[in-house]
Design an enzyme around this catalytic site. Structure first.
Site, PDB file in Angstrom:
ATOM      1  N   ASP A 238      50.725  19.046  40.049  1.00  0.00           N
ATOM      2  CA  ASP A 238      51.170  19.127  38.646  1.00  0.00           C
ATOM      3  C   ASP A 238      50.297  18.360  37.663  1.00  0.00           C
ATOM      4  OD1 ASP A 238      52.065  16.559  39.285  1.00  0.00           O
ATOM      5  OD2 ASP A 238      54.064  16.833  38.420  1.00  0.00           O
ATOM      6  N   CYS A 363      55.808  14.438  35.373  1.00  0.00           N
ATOM      7  CA  CYS A 363      56.226  13.547  36.456  1.00  0.00           C
ATOM      8  C   CYS A 363      57.559  12.866  36.158  1.00  0.00           C
ATOM      9  CB  CYS A 363      55.176  12.466  36.695  1.00  0.00           C
ATOM     10  SG  CYS A 363      53.543  13.048  37.142  1.00  0.00           S
TER      11      CYS A 363
END
Length: 373
Positions: A238, A363
């Protein structure tokens, strides 16, 4: 034991470049990870029921930055709450302070947490037979690098129990930031964060891929090499590559003139993989680069901070992206995200303390899909 005085994704300068890039490319029910034809891992741009964040609890991890990182998490939670419901997980002893910081627009739920990285600890939600369920990926502190992590290890079960959602068991140990999907059967992952003895000792890439197809219902897994050992996550996908639509990937790219390192080589390797493969439906990939800002123009972020526009978060009618202070490049990233997510408001957010801890907006957040139609 993980040295909590270091940022979560601090580059280990002593690690040489050679070998750094990985080789190769209320009770909740429990169910086995069997192949289920109706199971589907949805894309982040689909409708959300809520966004989860976690209230950082540990002074041993954040030291004197704890008040500042809490302020950033509260600000991010309130900003997302303008677009969809937000749940902030906080230890019971911290719940009142979290409510005071976030105000009435954010729901604070007293569930113990060790740190703020909700992407990695909250269950990964899938749709199955007209219901939303959650996969518990056995969080183990990113391969034992962070201790203690016993509270974060229990977050997935606690969240599913709180909302009465079924829990899918799997033998895979992983984190939510390790997975990126187009919602149409294609999954992107890094080998470094999954085929790794600190999570899945003795398991082959093929075994892990077969299990991912079962628990997520995906039809194709695209493997990038990633980077081993240079950050606590072992290079989650990510911060590297994100879907904007089926067949369209936004790829992190180092700023022009930046000396090559393990991370830029990992991005080059990912680009090569995408150029030589297709998605689950046979579409070739269009790759759009999200170039990082000029390090000399980044304001308020340390040299070990995560400086990646790829760590954006798609919420209902909105996209949240980091703002780094290089005005020209910040605006270019905003323009790309507006083009790729039309009809959504692009919201830049400054997150210097979160980034110094080794993560970003994605995150720090975790989406729960709305009820399947």
């Amino acid at each position: 034991m993980f040295d909590s005085s270091l940022p979560r994704r601090t580059v280990l300068r002593a690690v040489t470049a050679v070998g750094a890039v990985a080789a190769g490319s209320a009770g909740c029910s429990l169910e086995p990870a069997a192949a289920v034809a109706s199971r589907r891992l949805g894309a982040e741009w689909e409708s959300h029921a809520r966004t989860y964040l976690s209230w950082p609890a540990s002074r041993s991890i954040w030291a004197e930055d704890l008040p500042a990182v809490r302020e950033e998490i509260a600000g991010l939670a309130k900003a997302i709450a303008d677009f969809e419901p937000v749940v902030l997980l906080a230890g019971p002893e911290h719940a009142d302070a979290a409510r005071q910081a976030c105000g009435d627009t954010v729901e604070v739920v007293p569930i113990p947490v060790d740190d703020l990285w909700a992407r990695d600890t909250v269950p990964v939600f899938v749709e199955e037979a007209g219901k939303v369920t959650g996969v518990d990926f056995n969080f183990n502190g990113w391969g034992g690098k962070q201790k203690p992590h016993d509270k974060d290890n229990a977050v997935a079960k606690s969240v599913l129990a709180k909302y009465g959602l079924a829990r899918t068991e799997t033998w895979i140990t992983a984190e939510g930031g390790a997975f990126e999907t187009d919602g149409a059967g294609t999954l992107m992952v890094t080998e470094s964060s999954l085929v790794n003895d600190n999570r899945n000792k003795g398991r082959s890439r093929q075994e892990i891929e077969d299990e991912l197809k079962k628990v997520f219902g995906v039809r194709k897994v695209i493997w990038f090499a990633g980077v081993r050992g240079e950050d606590i996550t072992d290079a989650h996908v990510d911060c590297l590559a994100r879907f904007a639509a089926p067949g369209v990937v936004l790829l992190d790219k180092a700023a022009p003139g930046t000396p090559p390192d393990s991370w830029s080589r990992a991005a080059d390797q990912a680009r090569s993989v995408l150029a030589s493969t297709t998605d689950a439906d046979g579409r070739p990939f269009e790759v759009i680069e999200l170039t990082q800002p000029d390090p000399g123009k980044v304001e308020g972020y340390g040299e070990d901070s995560v400086i990646s526009y790829a760590n954006f978060y798609v919420a209902n009618k909105s996209v949240f992206m980091p703002e780094f202070g290089d005005t020209e490049v910040d605006e270019r990233a905003q323009r790309i995200l507006r083009e790729q997510f039309p009809g959504r408001e692009v919201v830049p957010v400054k997150i210097p303390v979160i980034a110094s801890g080794g993560g970003g907006i994605h995150c720090s957040t975790h989406d729960q899909p709305g009820q399947p139609s």
